[in-house]
Scaffold this active site. Structure first.
Site, short mmCIF file in Angstrom:
data_model
loop_
_atom_site.label_atom_id
_atom_site.label_comp_id
_atom_site.label_asym_id
_atom_site.label_seq_id
_atom_site.Cartn_x
_atom_site.Cartn_y
_atom_site.Cartn_z
N HIS A 1 0.80 -1.23 0.00
CA HIS A 1 0.00 0.00 0.00
C HIS A 1 0.83 1.28 0.00
O HIS A 1 0.30 2.40 0.01
CB HIS A 1 -0.94 -0.01 1.23
N LYS B 1 3.03 4.41 -1.29
CA LYS B 1 2.94 5.29 -2.47
C LYS B 1 4.12 6.24 -2.39
O LYS B 1 3.94 7.42 -2.12
CB LYS B 1 1.65 6.12 -2.46
N ASP C 1 17.26 9.80 -6.98
CA ASP C 1 18.72 9.90 -6.79
C ASP C 1 19.15 9.57 -5.37
O ASP C 1 20.13 10.16 -4.86
CB ASP C 1 19.22 11.31 -7.19
#
Lengths: 237, 237
Positions: free
Chosen positions: B158, B160, B165
């Site tokens: 779940h 996100k 870099d």
């Protein structure tokens, strides 16, 4: 000679002044650091969290005195977990707690919020109108306990954040549900930095104002439902 | 008298040394600040985002030269939006991009990731096995473009978040879907602070290792499906 003496005296005075200024600055810095300038909180919690007993954290103040002598006899592990750390941060609230939660059904988190309300912390809750009715939802309990809850009328109110005492932001991917806490890969950031707390507070106040119950439409217009066929795949996101 | 002279001379010398030291310190600080010590990025984006044209950001480098002389003629507004800011942060990647995304169907974000891959940025993607098959999913496009994608086998993945870099963390409540970007109340934090970036990088590496395709079971055991009746209300959370 007098001129030279005066010059030399001036140089010595300047040196003394410099030295004094430096010493004072060092002292001021030392005091500044010592007196309450602890490092700001920056913590990350990852889920799923192992199931642990959280009774010691959530016990009523009256029962807590008794509990401290006899620890909870349940068979769950009594160590720390991501959930217990999250509870600790919430329970540190002394003045205010703003909650902006898409889904809220975890009973331990519900107890923590009710406890804070009973302690006199000003609690305000914003939630999603579709998800406040889900099985095990804590929203009804909160409302019955006398906590103000407001909900949206359209779109999904998908935030999952809390603000403690207007200075500690708790936010991430985690919905406050037992399913998510125990089964999902989730993250929660705990941030004590005005660069983040201030915009989140402003967002809360915007939403709080917009979702004022005097603006609710009855029967609910449910724009969500109307467009739902378009986004069936997205149910619950 | 000689002694006094010597003392005065010493005092003058000390004053000069103090002054010199202070001047050097001030100079060093100035240089330190000037030379690349810009303030670390700390930004918050809130959604829903107004729909704006993002062609200028996403155009192919070859086409971009032509585009710069003739801006996109489409009828969408061409200003900044939360989505364009998110795209800008992603497109700043020069070496690596880690993505850990529950749902990914926004075509603009898909184009940005493919563009980075073609520029030679090392892109790695982790996603949720149930949601990678949703309508409009970008996961197939990414795989066909040659980008490594791994998915979980149980629980919901779940998260996100994105890491640019290895030093810029992009995380929040936002799933990378047009529905969420244009309709939901969502937040995204952009954080350039090792206290947060380091644990998220570690979490990515843990997941990347765990979801190694050599560990996949065929046919998929789908623990999710088996317990789904218990969590029907939670579909898609």
């Amino acid at each position: 000679a007098r001129w030279a003496m005066w010059r030399e005296g001036g140089a010595r005075g300047a040196a003394l002044l410099f030295g004094l200024a430096l010493a004072l600055e060092a002292l001021a810095r030392l005091l500044w650091r010592r007196r309450g300038r602890r490092a700001p909180v920056s913590e990350v919690l990852f889920f799923p969290s192992p199931v642990t007993c959280t009774e010691a954290l959530l016990a009523d103040p009256l029962a807590a005195a008794a509990a401290s002598s006899s620890p909870c006899p349940c068979l769950l592990p009594h160590g720390e977990s991501a959930l217990s750390r999250l509870l600790r941060r919430l329970l540190s609230a002394r003045r205010s707690l703003e909650l902006c939660l898409f889904a809220f059904s975890c009973p331990q988190l519900g107890r923590a919020v009710t406890l804070l309300h009973r302690r006199g912390v000003r609690v305000r809750v914003v939630t999603d109108s579709d998800y406040m009715a889900l099985t095990g939802s804590q929203i009804g309990h909160l409302r019955r306990a006398g906590i103000q809850v407001r909900h949206d009328e359209r779109g999904y109110m998908h935030h999952k954040f809390a603000i403690v005492d207007q200075k500690l932001l708790i936010t991430g991917s985690l919905n406050w549900t037992t399913q998510a806490i125990q089964n999902n890969r989730e993250n929660v950031l705990i941030v004590e930095d005005a660069a983040y707390v201030t915009p989140f507070l402003a967002e809360f106040e915007r939403i709080w104002k917009e979702y004022n119950p005097t603006h609710y439409t009855f029967p609910r217009s449910s724009n969500k439902k109307r467009t739902e066929h378009l986004f069936r795949a997205w149910r619950g996101l």
